[in-house]
Motif scaffolding. Structure first.
Motif, PDB file in Angstrom:
ATOM      1  N   ASP A   1      -5.541  -9.127  -9.723  1.00  0.00           N
ATOM      2  CA  ASP A   1      -6.873  -8.558  -9.542  1.00  0.00           C
ATOM      3  C   ASP A   1      -7.133  -8.132  -8.103  1.00  0.00           C
ATOM      4  N   GLU A   2      -6.235  -8.509  -7.197  1.00  0.00           N
ATOM      5  CA  GLU A   2      -6.427  -8.183  -5.787  1.00  0.00           C
ATOM      6  C   GLU A   2      -5.059  -7.859  -5.179  1.00  0.00           C
ATOM      7  N   GLN A   3      -4.552  -6.700  -5.501  1.00  0.00           N
ATOM      8  CA  GLN A   3      -3.203  -6.317  -5.096  1.00  0.00           C
ATOM      9  C   GLN A   3      -3.231  -5.742  -3.681  1.00  0.00           C
ATOM     10  N   ILE A   4      -3.030  -6.618  -2.715  1.00  0.00           N
ATOM     11  CA  ILE A   4      -3.017  -6.188  -1.321  1.00  0.00           C
ATOM     12  C   ILE A   4      -1.805  -6.764  -0.605  1.00  0.00           C
TER      13      ILE A   4
ATOM     14  N   SER B   1      -9.066   2.001   1.802  1.00  0.00           N
ATOM     15  CA  SER B   1      -8.489   0.762   1.272  1.00  0.00           C
ATOM     16  C   SER B   1      -7.668  -0.007   2.313  1.00  0.00           C
TER      17      SER B   1
ATOM     18  N   GLY C   1      -4.711  -2.028   0.473  1.00  0.00           N
ATOM     19  CA  GLY C   1      -4.826  -2.070  -0.974  1.00  0.00           C
ATOM     20  C   GLY C   1      -4.541  -0.695  -1.531  1.00  0.00           C
TER      21      GLY C   1
ATOM     22  N   SER D   1      -5.166  -5.397   6.091  1.00  0.00           N
ATOM     23  CA  SER D   1      -4.803  -5.512   4.679  1.00  0.00           C
ATOM     24  C   SER D   1      -4.852  -4.119   4.067  1.00  0.00           C
TER      25      SER D   1
ATOM     26  N   ASP E   1      -1.983 -11.964  -6.661  1.00  0.00           N
ATOM     27  CA  ASP E   1      -3.117 -11.903  -7.582  1.00  0.00           C
ATOM     28  C   ASP E   1      -3.218 -10.499  -8.189  1.00  0.00           C
TER      29      ASP E   1
ATOM     30  N   THR F   1      -0.083 -10.519  -1.596  1.00  0.00           N
ATOM     31  CA  THR F   1      -0.933 -11.285  -2.505  1.00  0.00           C
ATOM     32  C   THR F   1      -0.493 -11.018  -3.931  1.00  0.00           C
TER      33      THR F   1
ATOM     34  N   ARG G   1      -7.153  -9.908   5.811  1.00  0.00           N
ATOM     35  CA  ARG G   1      -7.786 -10.960   5.037  1.00  0.00           C
ATOM     36  C   ARG G   1      -7.291 -12.316   5.511  1.00  0.00           C
TER      37      ARG G   1
END
Length: 122
Positions: free
Chosen positions: A50-53, A72, A88, A86, A48, A46, A77
């Motif tokens: 703000d959403e580092q996965i 995490s 994180g 997922s 993004d 990902t 997802r």
């Protein structure tokens, strides 16, 4: 040392591209970097900030163990929650754990036993 989000993503990308016959692109949306072997997805990164996965395929029993062991790591997802996880950034998420998860996912998709289950594995 835990991997920060950008390192988590970079580590996953490097691990995937080091494997044979890997292709990648953005077939679903510009924010999802998808890695495939034999035309099948084994890693989604990902983009993004703000959403580092990252999301990888995983055997259900191993997925449950990882989810219990790391705050995490969650069910995958947007994918089958039994067969995908997922990851994180967070405590215990190391570069080795990320690389192992990517390589195991690749092996599952490519139809080979995960490296951790092979004789003589780490």
């Amino acid at each position: 040392m835990s991997a920060a989000g950008d390192r988590l993503q970079d580590t996953a990308r490097r691990a995937a591209l080091a494997l044979p016959d890997v292709s990648h692109g953005y077939p679903f949306t510009p924010g999802l970097d998808v890695y495939k072997v034999a035309g099948r997805v084994f890693l989604i990164v990902t983009d993004d900030p703000d959403e580092q996965i990252i999301t990888v395929k995983c055997e259900p029993e191993h997925a449950q163990a990882l989810e219990r062991g790391y705050a995490s790591i969650t069910p995958g997802r947007y994918l089958d929650k039994r067969h995908w996880i997922s990851l994180g950034p967070g405590p215990g998420i190391t570069e080795r754990l990320i690389t192992d998860a990517v390589e195991d996912s690749y092996d599952l998709v490519a139809g080979r036993p995960p490296r951790r289950d092979r004789p003589g594995s780490r």
